[in-house]
Motif scaffolding. Structure first.
Motif, PDB file in Angstrom:
ATOM      1  N   UNK A  42     -70.363  52.029 -39.923  1.00 23.74           N
ATOM      2  CA  UNK A  42     -70.776  52.759 -40.902  1.00 23.74           C
ATOM      3  C   UNK A  42     -71.421  54.204 -40.310  1.00 23.74           C
ATOM      4  N   UNK A  43     -71.738  54.319 -39.029  1.00 22.18           N
ATOM      5  CA  UNK A  43     -71.999  55.546 -38.601  1.00 22.18           C
ATOM      6  C   UNK A  43     -70.914  56.589 -38.580  1.00 22.18           C
ATOM      7  N   UNK A  44     -69.556  56.083 -38.451  1.00 24.16           N
ATOM      8  CA  UNK A  44     -68.421  56.781 -38.551  1.00 24.16           C
ATOM      9  C   UNK A  44     -68.348  57.376 -39.896  1.00 24.16           C
ATOM     10  N   UNK A  45     -68.566  56.772 -41.209  1.00 20.33           N
ATOM     11  CA  UNK A  45     -68.470  57.125 -42.491  1.00 20.33           C
ATOM     12  C   UNK A  45     -69.439  58.132 -42.868  1.00 20.33           C
ATOM     13  N   UNK A  46     -70.379  58.073 -42.335  1.00 20.81           N
ATOM     14  CA  UNK A  46     -71.295  59.025 -42.689  1.00 20.81           C
ATOM     15  C   UNK A  46     -70.849  60.455 -42.329  1.00 20.81           C
ATOM     16  N   UNK A  47     -71.210  61.401 -43.519  1.00 18.93           N
ATOM     17  CA  UNK A  47     -70.948  62.760 -43.269  1.00 18.93           C
ATOM     18  C   UNK A  47     -72.190  63.476 -43.117  1.00 18.93           C
ATOM     19  N   UNK A  48     -72.842  63.100 -41.789  1.00 21.63           N
ATOM     20  CA  UNK A  48     -73.889  63.697 -41.575  1.00 21.63           C
ATOM     21  C   UNK A  48     -73.651  65.109 -40.676  1.00 21.63           C
ATOM     22  N   UNK A  49     -74.718  65.767 -40.341  1.00 21.69           N
ATOM     23  CA  UNK A  49     -74.625  66.961 -39.796  1.00 21.69           C
ATOM     24  C   UNK A  49     -73.924  66.938 -38.416  1.00 21.69           C
ATOM     25  N   UNK A  50     -74.420  66.015 -37.797  1.00 20.90           N
ATOM     26  CA  UNK A  50     -73.772  65.678 -36.206  1.00 20.90           C
ATOM     27  C   UNK A  50     -72.321  65.411 -36.441  1.00 20.90           C
ATOM     28  N   UNK A  51     -71.793  64.775 -37.296  1.00 20.70           N
ATOM     29  CA  UNK A  51     -70.222  64.467 -37.526  1.00 20.70           C
ATOM     30  C   UNK A  51     -69.529  65.688 -37.828  1.00 20.70           C
ATOM     31  N   UNK A  52     -70.258  66.416 -38.967  1.00 22.85           N
ATOM     32  CA  UNK A  52     -69.322  67.712 -39.142  1.00 22.85           C
ATOM     33  C   UNK A  52     -69.733  68.708 -37.979  1.00 22.85           C
ATOM     34  N   UNK A  53     -70.586  68.643 -37.106  1.00 21.38           N
ATOM     35  CA  UNK A  53     -70.631  69.492 -35.914  1.00 21.38           C
ATOM     36  C   UNK A  53     -69.485  69.103 -34.926  1.00 21.38           C
ATOM     37  N   UNK A  54     -69.434  67.879 -34.767  1.00 23.75           N
ATOM     38  CA  UNK A  54     -68.260  67.504 -34.035  1.00 23.75           C
ATOM     39  C   UNK A  54     -66.934  67.643 -34.560  1.00 23.75           C
ATOM     40  N   UNK A  55     -66.677  67.139 -35.800  1.00 22.24           N
ATOM     41  CA  UNK A  55     -65.416  67.972 -36.447  1.00 22.24           C
ATOM     42  C   UNK A  55     -65.014  69.462 -36.181  1.00 22.24           C
ATOM     43  N   UNK A  56     -66.094  70.182 -36.315  1.00 15.37           N
ATOM     44  CA  UNK A  56     -66.041  71.557 -36.142  1.00 15.37           C
ATOM     45  C   UNK A  56     -65.722  71.707 -34.712  1.00 15.37           C
TER      46      UNK A  56
END
Length: 244
Positions: A42-56
């Motif tokens: 569920x954490x992986x599915x979230x499009x949170x700021x941390x997830x976007x930051x890591x993808x960037x």
């Protein structure tokens, strides 16, 4: 034979039913395992700021990109700067000049500290999207087994970077009752631990230049430059230690 297959299917279905019931029971071991997995999914599915930051970070600072080469080049320049300036200031700064040096003329030093602190955070959080695509569909990818940051956190370089980033001068100012500015400058010498990473930064930049720009540096040229720099810096450190 058909009867045997049907019996096996019935056994499998019964085992699945038992596992599902066991997973629903609070406090069971299977519930804890599946609960952790579902939480991570569920954490992986979230499009949170941390997830976007890591993808960037994974897109801009992954290995082979121009951003990563620039990052490594800036790291190498900052390491060379600190290796030259920090021993000099700790050894040759006169008592009457300490008031001007600490903290007035240390803007570049603080900029290097901020850069390496940001670099430490980015390395811990970075995720390589290319490696993620290669392992997509595998549960180990979901659990971050292919995370660049996870590998960095397990490596010895993390501890070296953490030790080099410790603000020992701040600890000294807080603990000491009579603060001496020359001791403050000496407490910053732990930044010299980053010299151990200089070879990795230079290799990364040269690899990028060879693969992306066609600029190749032979091993002999690299060894000659390394020997020359080592000669200059070792003599510089020896002089600083001698006159300190």
């Amino acid at each position: 034979e058909f009867t045997t297959i049907r019996r096996r299917n019935a056994d499998v279905n019964a085992a699945i039913s038992r596992n599902l019931k066991e997973a629903e029971r609070a406090g069971s071991r299977l519930r804890r395992v599946l609960g952790d997995v579902s939480l991570r999914l569920s954490t992986k599915r979230q499009t949170s700021f941390v997830q976007r930051f890591r993808s960037f970070l994974g897109q801009r600072l992954a290995r082979g990109t121009a951003g990563r080469a620039l990052w490594d080049a800036l790291s190498a320049v900052a390491v060379l700067y600190e290796a030259l300036v920090l021993p000099y200031r700790a050894a040759f700064t006169l008592p009457d000049a300490l008031a001007r040096v600490v903290p007035g003329a240390m803007g570049p030093d603080y900029a290097c500290d901020a850069f390496f602190l940001l670099s430490l955070i980015c390395r811990c959080a970075m995720k390589d999207d290319a490696e993620e695509r290669q392992s997509r569909g595998n549960l180990t990818e979901v659990l971050d087994a292919h995370c660049v940051g996870a590998r960095y956190r397990r490596s010895r370089w993390l501890w070296l970077d953490v030790l080099a980033a410790l603000p020992l001068e701040l600890f000294y100012v807080v603990v000491a009752t009579n603060v001496e500015r020359n001791v403050v400058l000496a407490c910053r010498l732990n930044r010299l631990l980053r010299v151990g990473r200089l070879s990795g930064f230079v290799d990364a930049v040269l690899r990028h230049l060879a693969l992306r720009r066609g600029v190749r540096v032979s091993k002999a040229e690299k060894a000659l430059a390394a020997v020359y720099l080592a000669y200059l810096y070792v003599n510089h450190w020896y002089a600083c230690a001698w006159f300190a």
